[in-house]
Design a protein around this motif. Structure first.
Motif, short mmCIF file in Angstrom:
data_model
loop_
_atom_site.label_atom_id
_atom_site.label_comp_id
_atom_site.label_asym_id
_atom_site.label_seq_id
_atom_site.Cartn_x
_atom_site.Cartn_y
_atom_site.Cartn_z
N ASN A 44 55.98 61.13 -41.94
CA ASN A 44 57.16 60.68 -42.84
C ASN A 44 58.52 60.88 -42.18
N VAL A 45 59.12 60.04 -41.78
CA VAL A 45 60.42 60.16 -41.08
C VAL A 45 61.74 59.66 -41.83
N VAL A 46 62.74 60.39 -41.82
CA VAL A 46 64.20 60.03 -42.33
C VAL A 46 65.13 59.92 -40.96
N GLU A 47 66.13 58.99 -41.01
CA GLU A 47 66.92 58.77 -40.07
C GLU A 47 68.30 58.79 -40.24
N ILE A 48 69.07 59.41 -39.80
CA ILE A 48 70.71 59.62 -39.76
C ILE A 48 71.38 58.82 -38.84
N PHE A 49 71.62 57.71 -39.10
CA PHE A 49 72.31 56.71 -38.20
C PHE A 49 73.60 56.85 -37.79
N GLY A 50 74.12 56.51 -36.67
CA GLY A 50 75.56 56.88 -35.98
C GLY A 50 76.49 55.84 -36.63
N ALA A 51 77.23 55.15 -36.02
CA ALA A 51 78.33 54.60 -36.59
C ALA A 51 77.98 53.11 -36.65
N PRO A 52 77.98 52.48 -37.69
CA PRO A 52 77.68 51.08 -37.92
C PRO A 52 78.70 50.24 -37.05
N GLY A 53 77.90 49.23 -36.45
CA GLY A 53 78.42 48.45 -35.59
C GLY A 53 78.56 48.82 -34.16
N SER A 54 78.12 49.95 -33.91
CA SER A 54 78.24 50.33 -32.36
C SER A 54 77.15 49.92 -31.75
N THR A 55 77.27 49.73 -30.26
CA THR A 55 75.99 49.25 -29.62
C THR A 55 75.15 50.48 -29.49
N THR A 56 75.57 51.72 -29.33
CA THR A 56 74.92 52.88 -29.17
C THR A 56 74.07 52.91 -30.23
N ALA A 57 74.48 53.07 -31.48
CA ALA A 57 73.69 53.25 -32.59
C ALA A 57 72.57 52.38 -33.02
N MET A 58 72.91 50.92 -32.83
CA MET A 58 71.96 49.94 -33.04
C MET A 58 70.69 49.95 -31.87
N VAL A 112 55.85 56.55 -41.17
CA VAL A 112 56.48 55.77 -42.18
C VAL A 112 58.20 56.22 -42.25
N LEU A 113 59.00 55.40 -42.21
CA LEU A 113 60.46 55.49 -42.43
C LEU A 113 60.64 55.74 -44.01
N LEU A 114 61.16 56.89 -44.31
CA LEU A 114 61.13 57.14 -45.68
C LEU A 114 62.72 56.35 -46.29
N GLU A 115 63.61 56.61 -45.38
CA GLU A 115 65.08 56.15 -45.38
C GLU A 115 65.93 56.43 -44.39
N SER A 116 67.18 55.72 -44.04
CA SER A 116 67.79 55.82 -43.13
C SER A 116 69.30 55.78 -43.71
N GLN A 117 70.20 56.65 -43.67
CA GLN A 117 71.70 56.90 -44.21
C GLN A 117 72.51 57.16 -43.02
N VAL A 118 73.79 56.71 -43.37
CA VAL A 118 74.78 56.75 -41.97
C VAL A 118 75.55 57.92 -42.19
N GLY A 119 75.41 58.43 -40.92
CA GLY A 119 76.36 59.80 -40.67
C GLY A 119 77.66 59.53 -39.80
N ASN A 120 77.99 58.53 -39.18
CA ASN A 120 79.08 58.30 -38.58
C ASN A 120 79.28 59.13 -37.50
N ASN A 121 78.34 59.64 -36.91
CA ASN A 121 78.20 60.71 -35.86
C ASN A 121 79.22 61.66 -36.07
N MET A 122 79.45 62.07 -37.58
CA MET A 122 80.11 63.38 -37.89
C MET A 122 79.26 64.36 -38.52
N ARG A 123 79.58 65.71 -38.19
CA ARG A 123 78.58 66.59 -38.54
C ARG A 123 78.75 66.83 -40.19
#
Length: 373
Positions: free
Chosen positions: A211-225, A242-253
Motif C-alpha cells: 500500500n503506497v501513499v504519495e506526496i506530490f510536488g508542485a501542481p502544474g510543474s512538469t517535474t511533478a507531473m 495499491v495507491l491509497l492516496e496522494s496529497q500535495v506537499g508543494n516541495n516544502m518540508r
C-alpha cells in the motif's frame, strides 16, 4: 502488530487497524499447489521474464541517457568569454538546499566565465516570478535562465523575453512553448524515468502486497507531473500495489510533514511505502513518521523521487530512506555550455538531459564521497 497500533490506541484515535507489513521483507515460503507440467512451465517463464525485467530496470537506473555533449563549445573560447555580458536568473524560490545549490551553481559557472549575473527569487509564487522576469529584462540582460514554477503559468514570461529578444534557457523543468522559438532549450532531469526507478524498487521489494501513499510536488510543474506519471505507469498492472492516496506537499518540508501526519492518521498501519517528489518533502515525511512514534525503514519504507543531496544519501546509508532518484541542481556548467554554443552560432538541442542516477544502500556511501551538494 506494529507499535503504531498501540500508539493509536493510547491516544484514542482508533480501536483497531488492519495489519499489513510495513517493511520490504522476504515473502513467506508456502507449499506450491499441484499443477500440470504446462502450468509449471508457464509460471517459470513468467518468473524469468519478471526477473529479467527487474535486472534490466536496475541496470538502467544506474544512469540516465547521457546529456547532449556541448563541452566542445567552450574549446577555443577565452576563459572570460562572457566579459561585458549579463545573465539573469529568475529563481522560483531560495528556501531549500536544491534551489540554493542550483543558484550557486549558476553563479559559480557564469561568474567564472566573466559574466555579470543578476538574479532574484519569487518565493514560490508564479505571478511574482513573471514580475521578476520583467525586472531582469529591464536590466538589459543578454540571456535569461529560468526554472519555471509552473509549466503553463510562465508563458507570459517567455513571451516577454521573446519580445525583448533575450534567449531563454529553462532549468530543471519545462514550460509550455516550442524549443527553438519560445525558448532555446530545457536542461532537466528525466523525471518520468525517476518515477519509474522508484516504482521498480517497489515491485522488486514487495512481491505480495504493498500500500503506497504519495506526496506530490508542485501542481502544474512538469517535474511533478512526470515523476508521478512514471511511477504510476510502471506499477499499473501490478494489482498487489495499491495507491491509497496522494496529497500535495508543494516541495516544502513543512507542508509534506503535515501531509504525512494526515496520511498516517487516516491509514495508519496500512501504509507500507511513502513516495515523495523531492528530498525536502522526504525530510518532512521523515519528521512526521518520527513524530508519530514510527521507525522509517522499518514501519514505513520511504522513497524520494529526487533529488539526491548529500543529506539524503546519508539517510539511505542510515537505513531510514530506501532509495532516491537523483535530480541534480548543479546545472550551471551545462547552462554555460549552451550559452557558449549560442555565442558561436552553434545548434542546440531543444531538450538536454542531466546525467542522473538511482541511489540505494548499495551505492550511497560511494556517491556520498563525491556529492557536490
Amino acid at each position: 502488530m506494529k507499535k503504531f497500533y498501540a500508539y493509536l490506541i493510547a491516544i484514542g484515535m482508533v480501536a483497531s487497524l488492519a495489519g499489513c507489513s510495513g517493511g520490504a521483507k522476504e515473502a513467506p515460503t508456502t507449499a506450491a499447489p499441484a499443477t500440470t507440467a504446462a502450468t509449471e512451465a508457464e509460471t517459470k517463464a513468467e518468473e524469468t521474464k519478471e526477473e529479467s525485467k527487474a535486472e534490466t530496470s536496475a541496470a538502467a537506473a544506474e544512469t540516465i541517457a547521457q546529456s547532449v555533449d556541448l563541452s566542445a563549445a567552450l574549446e577555443g573560447l577565452p576563459k572570460d568569454f562572457g566579459k561585458g555580458k549579463k545573465v539573469g536568473l529568475a529563481q522560483m524560490h531560495y528556501t531549500n538546499a536544491f534551489r540554493i545549490a542550483e543558484t550557486n551553481s549558476v553563479l559559480e559557472a557564469f561568474e567564472g566565465a566573466g559574466f555579470e549575473v543578476v538574479w532574484n527569487e519569487a518565493k514560490n509564487d508564479t505571478a511574482t516570478q513573471i514580475s521578476n522576469v520583467n525586472d531582469l529584462l529591464a536590466q538589459d540582460i543578454d540571456y535569461l535562465l529560468l526554472p519555471p514554477k509552473e509549466e503553463e503559468g510562465l508563458v507570459p514570461a517567455l513571451e516577454a523575453a521573446k519580445a525583448a529578444g533575450v534567449p531563454v534557457i529553462l532549468l530543471d523543468r519545462s514550460a509550455n512553448g516550442t524549443p527553438g522559438e519560445d525558448y532555446v532549450t530545457a536542461i532537466r532531469s528525466n523525471a518520468e524515468a525517476e518515477g519509474e526507478w522508484c516504482a521498480d524498487w517497489v515491485i522488486k521489494n514487495y512481491p505480495d502486497k504493498c500500500n503506497v501513499v504519495e506526496i506530490f510536488g508542485a501542481p502544474g510543474s512538469t517535474t511533478a507531473m512526470d515523476r508521478s506519471k512514471g511511477f504510476m505507469a510502471t506499477i499499473k498492472g501490478h494489482d498487489n500495489i495499491v495507491l491509497l492516496e496522494s496529497q500535495v506537499g508543494n516541495n516544502m518540508r513543512s507542508e509534506a510533514q503535515v501531509c504525512m501526519e494526515n496520511l498516517i492518521q487516516a491509514y495508519g498501519d496500512e501504509i507500507d511505502v511513502v513516495v515523495t517528489h523531492s528530498d525536502e518533502m522526504t525530510f518532512g515525511a521523515l519528521q512526521a513518521i518520527d513524530g508519530m512514534g514510527l521507525v522509517p525503514g522499518e514501519d514505513i519504507d520511504v522513497l524520494s523521487i529526487g533529488d539526491g543531496s548529500s543529506a539524503m544519501l546519508q539517510e539511505i546509508i542510515d537505513g531510514r530512506v530506501a532509495a532516491c532518484s537523483e535530480c541534480s541542481p548543479l546545472l550551471g556548467p551545462q547552462a554555460l555550455q549552451v550559452v557558449a554554443a549560442l555565442e558561436q552560432g552553434m545548434e542546440v538541442d531543444g531538450l538536454i538531459w542531466a546525467n542522473d542516477r538511482f541511489f540505494t544502500v548499495d551505492n550511497a556511501a560511494t556517491e556520498l564521497e563525491k556529492a557536490g551538494w
